[in-house]
Scaffold this motif. Structure first.
Motif, short mmCIF file in Angstrom:
data_model
loop_
_atom_site.label_atom_id
_atom_site.label_comp_id
_atom_site.label_asym_id
_atom_site.label_seq_id
_atom_site.Cartn_x
_atom_site.Cartn_y
_atom_site.Cartn_z
N UNK A 4 0.90 -1.23 0.21
CA UNK A 4 -0.05 0.66 0.07
C UNK A 4 0.81 0.93 0.01
N UNK A 5 2.06 1.61 1.03
CA UNK A 5 2.73 2.33 0.60
C UNK A 5 3.18 2.70 -0.31
N UNK A 6 3.88 2.07 -1.22
CA UNK A 6 4.38 2.33 -2.32
C UNK A 6 3.11 2.26 -3.68
N UNK A 7 2.27 1.90 -3.04
CA UNK A 7 0.74 2.51 -4.36
C UNK A 7 0.64 3.62 -4.05
N UNK A 8 0.58 4.04 -3.29
CA UNK A 8 0.45 5.52 -2.29
C UNK A 8 1.53 6.75 -2.74
N UNK A 14 2.46 10.52 -9.43
CA UNK A 14 1.35 10.52 -11.26
C UNK A 14 0.31 11.57 -10.22
N UNK A 15 0.02 12.40 -9.71
CA UNK A 15 -0.96 12.91 -9.90
C UNK A 15 -0.14 14.37 -8.69
N UNK A 22 -9.93 15.83 -1.62
CA UNK A 22 -10.82 15.29 -1.48
C UNK A 22 -11.09 15.45 -2.75
N UNK A 23 -10.58 16.44 -3.36
CA UNK A 23 -10.86 16.40 -4.81
C UNK A 23 -9.91 15.72 -5.75
N UNK A 24 -8.65 15.39 -5.54
CA UNK A 24 -8.19 14.30 -6.20
C UNK A 24 -9.27 12.53 -5.46
N UNK A 25 -9.35 12.64 -4.28
CA UNK A 25 -10.15 11.50 -3.97
C UNK A 25 -11.22 10.87 -4.94
N UNK A 26 -12.21 12.32 -5.24
CA UNK A 26 -12.90 12.50 -6.02
C UNK A 26 -13.45 11.86 -7.75
N UNK A 27 -11.47 12.12 -7.91
CA UNK A 27 -11.37 12.31 -9.22
C UNK A 27 -10.79 10.74 -9.86
N UNK A 28 -10.48 10.12 -8.97
CA UNK A 28 -9.88 9.02 -8.69
C UNK A 28 -11.11 7.69 -8.58
N UNK A 29 -11.87 8.34 -7.77
CA UNK A 29 -12.78 7.74 -7.96
C UNK A 29 -14.59 7.14 -8.34
N UNK A 30 -14.12 8.70 -9.46
CA UNK A 30 -14.51 8.44 -11.13
C UNK A 30 -14.27 8.48 -11.69
N UNK A 31 -13.27 7.81 -11.98
CA UNK A 31 -12.14 7.37 -13.08
C UNK A 31 -12.57 6.52 -13.42
N UNK A 32 -12.67 5.77 -14.71
CA UNK A 32 -12.35 4.04 -15.25
C UNK A 32 -11.25 4.06 -15.96
N UNK A 34 -7.54 3.30 -16.62
CA UNK A 34 -5.99 2.68 -15.71
C UNK A 34 -5.55 3.26 -14.98
N UNK A 35 -5.84 4.74 -14.79
CA UNK A 35 -5.02 5.57 -13.35
C UNK A 35 -6.05 6.33 -12.48
N UNK A 36 -7.46 5.45 -12.77
CA UNK A 36 -8.25 5.20 -11.32
C UNK A 36 -8.18 4.46 -10.68
N UNK A 37 -9.22 4.40 -9.74
CA UNK A 37 -9.44 3.74 -9.87
C UNK A 37 -10.87 3.80 -8.71
#
Length: 80
Positions: A4-8, A14-15, A22-32, A34-37
């Motif tokens: 997890x530390x490496x992924x973080x 990357x960002x 909150x803005x980055x979290x929102x972008x990630x969970x709405x990103x379909x 390979x870069x999103x989640x």
């Protein structure tokens, strides 16, 4: 854990962020991509419930997730 530390670190690099706001979290969970989640609204509600059970007195992470989901229960779309 170490994985997890490496992924973080990769996520922040990357960002160009020093953390996940909150803005980055929102972008990630709405990103379909390979870069999103991507997480559906139902996924986010389940995560919120788990966080509330795990730490009912901690308002920081739970509050941030609740804000990201919004009053209507939908995560606001953020262009990526």
């Amino acid at each position: 854990d170490a994985e997890w530390a490496d992924e973080y670190r990769l996520l922040c690099a990357a960002s160009e962020a020093t953390g996940i706001d909150t803005a980055l979290f929102t972008a990630l969970v709405n990103d379909n991509s390979a870069n999103g989640c991507f997480c559906s609204d139902d996924d986010l509600r389940q995560i919120l419930k788990l966080l509330q059970r795990a730490s009912p007195t901690s308002k920081s992470a739970v509050g941030e997730l609740a804000l990201a989901i919004g009053a209507t229960g939908s995560a606001p779309a953020v262009p990526v």
